[in-house]
Write a protein that holds these residues in place. Sequence first.
Motif, short mmCIF file in Angstrom:
data_model
loop_
_atom_site.label_atom_id
_atom_site.label_comp_id
_atom_site.label_asym_id
_atom_site.label_seq_id
_atom_site.Cartn_x
_atom_site.Cartn_y
_atom_site.Cartn_z
N THR A 199 1.22 0.24 -34.71
CA THR A 199 0.38 1.54 -33.91
C THR A 199 0.56 2.77 -35.92
O THR A 199 1.97 2.43 -36.22
N GLN A 200 0.08 3.29 -35.77
CA GLN A 200 -0.12 4.19 -36.97
C GLN A 200 0.62 5.45 -36.02
O GLN A 200 0.86 6.49 -36.84
N LYS A 248 8.08 9.28 -33.88
CA LYS A 248 8.03 10.09 -35.40
C LYS A 248 6.62 10.39 -35.71
O LYS A 248 6.48 12.01 -36.84
N MET A 249 5.66 10.76 -34.98
CA MET A 249 4.58 11.39 -35.33
C MET A 249 4.38 12.60 -33.85
O MET A 249 4.28 12.43 -32.80
N GLU A 250 3.06 13.44 -34.39
CA GLU A 250 2.93 14.34 -32.62
C GLU A 250 1.75 13.55 -31.97
O GLU A 250 0.99 13.33 -32.67
N THR A 251 2.04 13.32 -31.42
CA THR A 251 1.31 12.74 -30.22
C THR A 251 0.95 13.90 -28.90
O THR A 251 0.54 12.94 -27.72
N ASP A 252 0.64 14.46 -28.77
CA ASP A 252 1.44 15.84 -27.47
C ASP A 252 -0.62 15.95 -27.43
O ASP A 252 -0.81 16.42 -26.04
N ALA A 253 -1.90 15.68 -27.82
CA ALA A 253 -2.72 15.63 -27.74
C ALA A 253 -3.61 14.66 -26.78
O ALA A 253 -4.48 14.56 -26.26
N TYR A 254 -2.67 13.71 -26.10
CA TYR A 254 -3.15 12.79 -25.03
C TYR A 254 -1.85 12.29 -24.24
O TYR A 254 -1.69 11.15 -24.22
N ARG A 255 -1.63 13.13 -24.47
CA ARG A 255 0.03 13.18 -23.48
C ARG A 255 -0.95 12.98 -21.99
O ARG A 255 0.41 11.95 -20.83
N LEU A 256 -2.46 12.93 -21.80
CA LEU A 256 -2.49 12.69 -20.66
C LEU A 256 -2.75 11.05 -20.15
O LEU A 256 -3.32 10.45 -19.38
N PRO A 290 -2.40 6.82 -21.13
CA PRO A 290 -1.24 5.66 -20.88
C PRO A 290 -0.68 6.03 -22.20
O PRO A 290 -1.03 5.51 -23.40
N PHE A 291 0.73 5.99 -22.68
CA PHE A 291 1.40 5.81 -22.95
C PHE A 291 1.84 6.55 -24.16
O PHE A 291 2.01 6.29 -25.12
N ASN A 292 0.69 7.93 -23.91
CA ASN A 292 0.70 8.59 -24.66
C ASN A 292 0.24 8.67 -25.68
O ASN A 292 0.51 9.12 -26.79
N SER A 293 -0.78 7.45 -25.90
CA SER A 293 -0.46 6.83 -26.64
C SER A 293 -2.95 7.23 -27.69
O SER A 293 -3.25 7.04 -26.66
N PRO A 294 -2.84 7.09 -28.78
CA PRO A 294 -4.00 7.88 -29.16
C PRO A 294 -5.13 6.78 -28.92
O PRO A 294 -6.60 6.27 -28.10
#
Length: 217
Positions: free
Chosen positions: A183-184, A189-197, A199-203
Motif C-alpha cells: 500500500t502507498q 507513516k502517512m495521514e489516514t484520518d480521512a478514512y478513520r471510519l 475498515p483498517f483506516n485504509s483508503p
Amino acid sequence: MTIWQPSEDGHAKLYDHDAFANGAPHNTFKRLRDEDPLSWADWPDGKGFWNVVRHEDITALNVDYKLMSSARGIRMEDQTYEENLARRTFQEMDPPDHMRTRMQVGKVVSRPVVAGFEDQIRALCGPILDQALEMGEFEATKVIARQLPILMLGQILDTPKEDLPWLVEKGDALIANTDPDFTQHVLDKMETDAYRLMPFNSPAGADLFDCAKDLMA
C-alpha cells in the motif's frame, strides 16, 4: 540448508513496524518470555499495549474475555467509540455477540455449502499454480495463498472477471496496511484520518465500499 538467525539485540521496539522488516524479532520475544512474559509497553502514538508472549498465557487469556476483551479493538492503534463501531469485525466481539455471529456465519460456510463451490475453486487454482510453477522459485504465501480467497469471494459476489486482479490488489492494501510493499498509505507513516471510519483506516476500504455499492446496484 541455510538456517536464519535473528540478529536484533533483544530489545526491539515492538510498536515499530520496522522492527519486523527483517523477520520477527525472536531475540526480543525470547527475552520477554524469560524475564517479563506479561508486560505493559508504552507507545509514543497511543495509550500502549500488553505483550503476552507465552503460549499458556495466550491460551488462557483467549478464553477469558472478562479479563482481556477484544470488543474494544484488536489493533494497536487507539480508536474512539465511533471508530470502533464503524470498523468492528467478527474478531472484535465478545460473547454473546461473538457466538451469535459465529452461528450465523457458520451456516454460510458449512461443509455442504463449501462443497458446492469445489469446481469453481479448482478452476481458480489451476492458473494460479501454473503461473507459480513457471517462476521456479516463489513464496507460496504471496504467490498462491493470498490470491485464492479474494478471487473466490469476487466470483461469489459476481464481480466482473476483469476486475478480479484489482480486487486482490485492494484486499492486500487493506489488510497489509502497515506494509509499503502492498500500500502507498502505510498506517503509521502517512495521514489516514480521512478514512478513520473505514475498515483498517485504509483508503482501500473506501474503494472496496464503493465497489460493493456498484455491485449491489
